[in-house]
Write an enzyme that holds these catalytic residues in place. Structure first.
Site, PDB file in Angstrom:
ATOM      1  N   CYS A 127       0.827  -1.218   0.000  1.00  9.35           N
ATOM      2  CA  CYS A 127       0.000   0.000   0.000  1.00  9.35           C
ATOM      3  C   CYS A 127       0.859   1.266   0.000  1.00  9.35           C
ATOM      4  O   CYS A 127       0.353   2.346  -0.299  1.00  9.35           O
ATOM      5  CB  CYS A 127      -0.934   0.026   1.197  1.00  9.35           C
ATOM      6  SG  CYS A 127      -2.073  -1.362   1.249  1.00  9.35           S
ATOM      7  N   HIS A 264      -2.864   7.295   2.373  1.00  8.27           N
ATOM      8  CA  HIS A 264      -3.390   6.031   1.825  1.00  8.27           C
ATOM      9  C   HIS A 264      -4.794   5.820   2.385  1.00  8.27           C
ATOM     10  O   HIS A 264      -5.033   5.973   3.584  1.00  8.27           O
ATOM     11  CB  HIS A 264      -2.449   4.895   2.217  1.00  8.27           C
ATOM     12  CG  HIS A 264      -3.041   3.536   2.049  1.00  8.27           C
ATOM     13  ND1 HIS A 264      -3.706   3.157   0.901  1.00  8.27           N
ATOM     14  CD2 HIS A 264      -3.089   2.457   2.891  1.00  8.27           C
ATOM     15  CE1 HIS A 264      -4.127   1.905   1.038  1.00  8.27           C
ATOM     16  NE2 HIS A 264      -3.770   1.468   2.238  1.00  8.27           N
ATOM     17  N   ASN A 295     -10.403   0.413   0.020  1.00  7.24           N
ATOM     18  CA  ASN A 295      -8.943   0.468   0.130  1.00  7.24           C
ATOM     19  C   ASN A 295      -8.364  -0.177  -1.126  1.00  7.24           C
ATOM     20  O   ASN A 295      -8.471  -1.381  -1.305  1.00  7.24           O
ATOM     21  CB  ASN A 295      -8.549  -0.284   1.408  1.00  7.24           C
ATOM     22  CG  ASN A 295      -7.048  -0.384   1.619  1.00  7.24           C
ATOM     23  OD1 ASN A 295      -6.262  -0.278   0.677  1.00  7.24           O
ATOM     24  ND2 ASN A 295      -6.653  -0.603   2.854  1.00  7.24           N
TER      25      ASN A 295
HETATM   26  O1  UT7 Z   1      -4.043  -0.984   3.541  1.00  7.46           O
HETATM   27  C1  UT7 Z   1      -3.024  -1.589   4.285  1.00  7.46           C
HETATM   28  C2  UT7 Z   1      -3.061  -1.129   5.690  1.00  7.46           C
HETATM   29  N1  UT7 Z   1      -4.276  -1.575   6.297  1.00  7.46           N
HETATM   30  C3  UT7 Z   1      -4.871  -0.841   7.239  1.00  7.46           C
HETATM   31  O2  UT7 Z   1      -4.405   0.210   7.582  1.00  7.46           O
HETATM   32  C4  UT7 Z   1      -6.097  -1.419   7.906  1.00  7.46           C
HETATM   33  C5  UT7 Z   1      -6.021  -1.208   9.422  1.00  7.46           C
HETATM   34  N2  UT7 Z   1      -7.096  -1.844  10.175  1.00  7.46           N
HETATM   35  C6  UT7 Z   1      -8.397  -1.472  10.054  1.00  7.46           C
HETATM   36  O3  UT7 Z   1      -8.754  -0.634   9.258  1.00  7.46           O
HETATM   37  C7  UT7 Z   1      -9.371  -2.090  11.023  1.00  7.46           C
HETATM   38  O4  UT7 Z   1      -8.673  -2.881  11.941  1.00  7.46           O
HETATM   39  C8  UT7 Z   1     -10.490  -2.923  10.341  1.00  7.46           C
HETATM   40  C9  UT7 Z   1     -11.434  -1.994   9.581  1.00  7.46           C
HETATM   41  C10 UT7 Z   1      -9.869  -3.958   9.412  1.00  7.46           C
HETATM   42  C11 UT7 Z   1     -11.330  -3.651  11.427  1.00  7.46           C
HETATM   43  O5  UT7 Z   1     -11.873  -2.695  12.344  1.00  7.46           O
HETATM   44  P1  UT7 Z   1     -11.625  -2.863  13.917  1.00  7.46           P
HETATM   45  O6  UT7 Z   1     -12.363  -1.755  14.571  1.00  7.46           O
HETATM   46  O7  UT7 Z   1     -10.155  -2.952  14.164  1.00  7.46           O
HETATM   47  O8  UT7 Z   1     -12.358  -4.221  14.232  1.00  7.46           O
HETATM   48  P2  UT7 Z   1     -11.804  -5.459  15.104  1.00  7.46           P
HETATM   49  O9  UT7 Z   1     -11.068  -6.380  14.206  1.00  7.46           O
HETATM   50  O10 UT7 Z   1     -11.139  -4.949  16.343  1.00  7.46           O
HETATM   51  O11 UT7 Z   1     -13.159  -6.156  15.524  1.00  7.46           O
HETATM   52  C12 UT7 Z   1     -14.103  -5.472  16.389  1.00  7.46           C
HETATM   53  C13 UT7 Z   1     -15.317  -6.360  16.601  1.00  7.46           C
HETATM   54  C14 UT7 Z   1     -14.985  -7.767  17.072  1.00  7.46           C
HETATM   55  O12 UT7 Z   1     -16.028  -8.176  17.942  1.00  7.46           O
HETATM   56  P3  UT7 Z   1     -15.854  -8.026  19.527  1.00  7.46           P
HETATM   57  O13 UT7 Z   1     -14.618  -8.811  19.870  1.00  7.46           O
HETATM   58  O14 UT7 Z   1     -15.717  -6.557  19.798  1.00  7.46           O
HETATM   59  O15 UT7 Z   1     -17.138  -8.621  20.047  1.00  7.46           O
HETATM   60  C15 UT7 Z   1     -15.018  -8.587  15.808  1.00  7.46           C
HETATM   61  O16 UT7 Z   1     -15.365  -9.941  16.053  1.00  7.46           O
HETATM   62  O17 UT7 Z   1     -16.028  -6.535  15.376  1.00  7.46           O
HETATM   63  C16 UT7 Z   1     -16.090  -7.931  15.019  1.00  7.46           C
HETATM   64  N3  UT7 Z   1     -15.828  -8.028  13.593  1.00  7.46           N
HETATM   65  C17 UT7 Z   1     -16.781  -7.907  12.672  1.00  7.46           C
HETATM   66  N4  UT7 Z   1     -18.112  -7.730  12.727  1.00  7.46           N
HETATM   67  C18 UT7 Z   1     -18.791  -7.606  11.588  1.00  7.46           C
HETATM   68  C19 UT7 Z   1     -14.615  -8.160  12.977  1.00  7.46           C
HETATM   69  N5  UT7 Z   1     -14.772  -8.129  11.644  1.00  7.46           N
HETATM   70  C20 UT7 Z   1     -16.098  -7.966  11.421  1.00  7.46           C
HETATM   71  C21 UT7 Z   1     -16.873  -7.841  10.259  1.00  7.46           C
HETATM   72  N6  UT7 Z   1     -18.210  -7.656  10.383  1.00  7.46           N
HETATM   73  N7  UT7 Z   1     -16.305  -7.875   9.043  1.00  7.46           N
END
Ligand code: UT7
Length: 339
Positions: A127, A264, A295
């Site tokens: 990226c 990005h 993205n």
């Molecule tokens: O481009 C290269 C560089 N990449 C980036 O910079 C991406 C960086 N990371 C992110 O943008 C974020 O981490 C994501 C958008 C990928 C995910 O968001 P998040 O707020 O970090 O979510 P998380 O993985 O911490 O999950 C939060 C909650 C969890 O549930 P609990 O444990 O709070 O009950 C997950 O199980 O959301 C749940 N969850 C989902 N729910 C619905 C995780 N993925 C999903 C999903 N749909 N797709």
């Protein structure tokens, strides 16, 4: 002895600077809603919007290849720059989704745009690839090695993202963005601030080496992108402001000098969080192309710049702070004067 050797190598004359002369984009026709990607990952439009800011993204058609999309974006950038394709000396392609290790894709991109005698190579910095390639173009031009360079980011992320992976399936999109860079009396591209953390390479990585083309990512053990989202998120919100400030300092500028901030387009929360951390004045326009492009990895920075220029959101000649970051973990930032 040394001076004789240097003369014999015919070091090219240096030029004062380089600048972006044209910007072009290729966005695949198919708009994909959150409802469409949410099914296989038991997610929802509401969750995806809240956690990533993404409303829609584009998915490539079968004939939208990394090479074809890159060439289409480059042709538009050349037309805007008023540079003939056969005047291009070098083509740099940034992509993390070209499925062939060899041959490199850049020579085909050069051929397709009509840059028949250009040197061409692929740049692998995920990226952050576009900003790495842009810095390379600036150095090639200022050293006198190249006059016109096409820098293009092109991604078919749908080939490497597993539609059943909750951490990535909703995040990524396809497309290509290009810039034509040429010599200038005044520097139009500031020094790059970049770095990498190879000890953290597992944070965003393929699950296995490449299999045969045409195999669906994630199925039957074929490699798909896997990302430790929360770890990458924390790294990004700490690293982007730091590398952005370093690029500003290297250019002798402050946030008050900027017209636009174009990080990005990883996630709207990262875009807005880093904009807040940088304490941007109200007049600085923040790129939010992620809302409708998702993205697009190496393509996201030039696509977001193109979107700002196309809707007249920033003045021509205004300064934009670009920041690429991602797998590696790698990051690169520079200030550029917009065409
Ligand atoms: O481009 C290269 C560089 N990449 C980036 O910079 C991406 C960086 N990371 C992110 O943008 C974020 O981490 C994501 C958008 C990928 C995910 O968001 P998040 O707020 O970090 O979510 P998380 O993985 O911490 O999950 C939060 C909650 C969890 O549930 P609990 O444990 O709070 O009950 C997950 O199980 O959301 C749940 N969850 C989902 N729910 C619905 C995780 N993925 C999903 C999903 N749909 N797709």
């Amino acid at each position: 002895m040394t001076s004789v050797a240097v003369r014999a190598l015919n070091a090219p004359a240096t030029v004062p600077g380089s600048r972006v002369l044209g910007v072009g984009a290729y966005r695949p026709a198919r708009v994909v809603t959150n409802a469409e990607v949410a099914g296989p990952i038991d997610s929802s439009d509401e969750w995806i919007r809240r956690r990533s800011g993404i409303a829609t993204r584009r998915f490539a058609a079968p004939d939208d290849t990394v090479v074809g999309m890159a060439a289409a974006a480059s042709v538009k950038a050349l037309a805007q720059a008023g540079v003939a394709p056969d005047a291009v000396d070098t083509v740099l392609l940034a992509s993390m989704s070209q499925l062939e290790q060899s041959p490199p894709a850049a020579p085909r991109v050069a051929h397709r745009m009509g840059a028949r005698s250009a040197g061409a190579m692929d740049v692998g910095a995920a990226c952050a690839g576009f900003c790495h390639a842009l810095a390379t173009a600036d150095s090639l031009i200022r050293s006198g090695n190249s006059r016109y360079v096409v820098v293009v980011g092109s991604e078919r992320m749908t080939d490497i993202v597993d539609p059943a992976d909750r951490g990535t399936a909703f995040l990524f999109g396809d497309g290509a963005g290009a810039m034509v860079v040429g010599p200038a009396e005044e520097p139009g591209i500031g020094p790059v601030a970049w770095g990498s953390e190879g000890d953290r390479h597992e944070a965003i990585a393929h699950s296995a080496p490449w299999p045969a083309p045409g195999t669906r990512a994630g199925a039957t053990g074929s490699p798909a992108l896997r990302m430790n989202g929360p770890a990458v998120f924390r790294w990004a919100v700490a690293t982007v402001p730091r590398t952005a400030r370093a690029a500003l300092a290297a250019a002798g500028l402050t946030v008050a000098d900027l017209a636009a901030f174009v990080p990005h387009q990883a996630n709207l929360r990262i875009v807005d969080g880093t904009a807040t951390a940088l304490r941007l004045p109200d007049h600085v326009v923040v790129a939010r192309d992620v809302v409708h492009a998702g993205n697009t990895s190496a393509a996201s920075v030039p696509l977001a710049v193109e979107e700002l220029l196309a809707r007249g959101a920033v003045p021509r000649g205004g300064l934009a702070l670009l920041v690429g970051f991602g797998a590696g973990l790698s990051h690169a930032a520079q200030v550029v004067a917009l065409p």
